[in-house]
Design a protein around this motif. Structure first.
Motif, short mmCIF file in Angstrom:
data_model
loop_
_atom_site.label_atom_id
_atom_site.label_comp_id
_atom_site.label_asym_id
_atom_site.label_seq_id
_atom_site.Cartn_x
_atom_site.Cartn_y
_atom_site.Cartn_z
N TYR A 62 32.93 36.09 68.15
CA TYR A 62 34.69 35.53 67.47
C TYR A 62 35.02 36.51 68.26
N ALA A 63 34.63 37.95 68.32
CA ALA A 63 35.91 38.80 69.32
C ALA A 63 35.98 38.79 70.43
N ALA A 64 34.51 38.23 71.78
CA ALA A 64 35.04 37.50 72.81
C ALA A 64 35.63 36.89 72.93
N LEU A 65 36.30 35.53 71.78
CA LEU A 65 37.42 34.42 71.35
C LEU A 65 38.63 34.85 71.39
N GLY A 66 38.89 36.46 70.65
CA GLY A 66 39.91 37.18 71.08
C GLY A 66 40.33 36.99 69.70
N ARG A 67 38.94 37.00 68.42
CA ARG A 67 39.30 36.66 66.90
C ARG A 67 39.39 37.88 65.85
N LYS A 68 39.59 38.35 65.32
CA LYS A 68 39.35 39.68 64.58
C LYS A 68 38.16 39.09 63.63
N PRO A 69 36.91 39.73 63.81
CA PRO A 69 35.61 40.05 62.62
C PRO A 69 36.32 40.70 61.74
N LEU A 70 35.73 40.41 59.90
CA LEU A 70 35.89 41.07 58.90
C LEU A 70 35.28 40.72 58.56
N VAL A 71 34.12 42.41 58.60
CA VAL A 71 32.78 41.99 58.07
C VAL A 71 32.64 43.06 55.93
N LEU A 72 32.55 41.42 54.99
CA LEU A 72 32.81 41.87 53.46
C LEU A 72 31.36 42.28 53.67
N ARG A 73 31.70 43.89 52.54
CA ARG A 73 30.47 44.33 52.40
C ARG A 73 29.78 43.75 51.14
N ARG A 74 29.96 42.66 50.32
CA ARG A 74 29.36 41.95 49.60
C ARG A 74 29.88 41.10 49.62
N GLU A 75 30.00 39.89 49.17
CA GLU A 75 30.11 38.58 48.91
C GLU A 75 30.95 38.13 47.66
N VAL A 76 32.10 37.12 47.49
CA VAL A 76 33.09 37.73 46.55
C VAL A 76 33.48 36.50 46.53
N GLU A 77 33.86 36.18 45.40
CA GLU A 77 35.08 33.89 45.68
C GLU A 77 36.15 34.09 46.50
N GLY A 78 36.02 33.46 47.35
CA GLY A 78 37.49 33.40 47.78
C GLY A 78 37.40 34.45 48.89
N HIS A 79 36.38 35.30 49.21
CA HIS A 79 36.36 36.34 50.30
C HIS A 79 37.59 37.17 50.01
N LEU A 80 38.69 38.06 51.07
CA LEU A 80 38.63 38.89 50.81
C LEU A 80 40.34 38.31 51.04
N ALA A 81 41.28 38.33 52.25
CA ALA A 81 42.48 37.74 52.64
C ALA A 81 42.58 36.46 51.64
N ASN A 82 41.49 34.66 50.61
CA ASN A 82 42.44 34.75 49.98
C ASN A 82 42.72 34.78 48.73
N ARG A 83 41.69 36.26 48.13
CA ARG A 83 42.55 36.79 47.12
C ARG A 83 43.71 37.38 47.41
N LEU A 84 43.35 38.66 48.50
CA LEU A 84 45.03 39.00 48.11
C LEU A 84 45.85 37.60 47.81
N ALA A 85 46.05 36.62 48.93
CA ALA A 85 47.15 35.87 49.14
C ALA A 85 47.44 35.04 47.49
N SER A 86 45.95 34.62 47.08
CA SER A 86 46.17 34.05 45.49
C SER A 86 47.08 35.10 44.67
N ALA A 87 46.95 36.54 44.65
CA ALA A 87 47.21 37.75 44.07
C ALA A 87 48.86 37.13 43.87
N LEU A 88 49.11 37.21 45.42
CA LEU A 88 50.89 37.14 46.45
C LEU A 88 51.35 35.80 44.78
N PHE A 89 50.86 34.28 45.51
CA PHE A 89 50.59 32.79 44.96
C PHE A 89 51.31 33.47 42.97
N ARG A 90 49.90 33.93 42.34
CA ARG A 90 50.53 33.92 40.84
C ARG A 90 51.21 34.68 40.42
#
Length: 309
Positions: free
Chosen positions: A165-193
């Motif tokens: 993914y990095a070779a395609l110009g993406r920014k891969p972000l590895v989660l240290r453990r799984e969590v529902e909604g991963h990372l960015a969606n949880r942050l976005a959900s907190a704002l939307f709440r």
């Protein structure tokens, strides 16, 4: 052309997210075999890819991968080095589909799911080769948004996927453990709440809430994340000074954040406010407006897809 040993990608599910992935892969010279059970899926896919490739060309990404469309899953998967799965966000559907994919592609092929909230451990429950399955969750549209959230339990597979993914110009972000909604969606959900809560309380309307984000902190968030920005907020003393002197005010705000009911009245008010803010612009027109701005931001920040290798 190969990227980390991947020459051919199977895109399973070619709706908005799948079509966007396909455009990115093609623009980097990778061959794509796509499949989707929806009526007119091929027509919609090719129309989306044509528009997205023009956008990618503006960022200097002009690969000429071949696009094939197949009605059947097995045909699309044949010869795939990587599978990008984009089926609907339904756990039962994902479990069945990933198990079927797992039985059709070689064990060395990576299978990446674009799930936005489901837990990897649950959706791979019926797969024989679980280690080669990862979550590779993008932000929409994937051909423009750099972030890809990676969840997996085989370090070698995760590392290879990150390099791909990095070779395609993406920014891969590895989660240290799984969590529902991963990372960015949880942050976005907190704002939307909190946005919903403020609207429910009558503090502000939909348009003002959106403006408060897009005309305020949202502009800064395109450059730096909240932790680094608060470091700047501390002046020469940096984050330590900020936390010492303004941390208590953050804690007071946290204590006052709302817990919206999100009932029918609130949903109706939000829907009405969004339509008023859209001011007659269709979803397609709003998408074009968003993408034009994204292209400008990516060019300015130098975060567009890398030139094809």
């Amino acid at each position: 052309m190969a990227v980390e040993g991947v020459r051919r990608v199977a895109v399973v599910g070619s709706g908005t997210v799948g079509a966007s992935w396909a455009a990115l892969f093609l623009a980097h010279g990778l061959d794509v075999a796509a499949t989707d059970p929806a009526p007119d899926a091929e027509k919609r896919l090719r129309r989306f890819v044509e528009r997205a490739q023009r956008q990618l060309a503006e960022l200097g990404c002009r690969g000429t991968g071949r696009l094939e469309y197949h009605a059947g899953l097995a045909e699309a998967l044949a010869g795939a080095d990587l599978v990008q799965e984009n089926a609907p966000e339904d756990e039962a559907v994902k479990v069945r589909l990933l198990a079927e994919i797992d039985g059709l592609v070689p064990p060395e092929a990576i299978v990446a799911s674009s799930t936005s909230a489901l837990l990897r451990s649950r959706i791979v429950a019926d797969c024989r080769h679980k280690g080669r399955h990862i979550v590779a969750h993008p932000f929409n549209p994937p051909h423009l948004m750099p972030l890809v959230e990676i969840v997996g339990d085989d370090e070698a597979v995760v590392a290879r996927a990150c390099r791909f993914y990095a070779a395609l110009g993406r920014k891969p972000l590895v989660l240290r453990r799984e969590v529902e909604g991963h990372l960015a969606n949880r942050l976005a959900s907190a704002l939307f709440r909190e946005a919903v809560s403020l609207i429910e309380q009558g503090v502000a309307g939909v348009e003002d809430v959106d403006a408060a984000v897009s005309q305020g902190p949202g502009l800064r968030w395109a450059i730096m994340g909240p932790c680094l920005l608060y470091h700047l907020g501390g002046g020469t003393g940096g984050i330590a000074h900020y936390l010492e002197h303004l941390g208590p005010s953050q804690a007071r705000r946290w204590a006052s954040l709302g817990s919206p009911t999100f009932g029918p009245e609130a949903r109706a008010r939000i829907a009405e406010g969004v339509l008023a803010e859209a001011a007659g612009r269709s979803v397609e027109e709003l998408e074009e407006e968003r993408d034009r701005a994204l292209l400008g931001i990516l060019r300015l920040l130098g975060r567009g897809p890398a030139e094809e290798p």
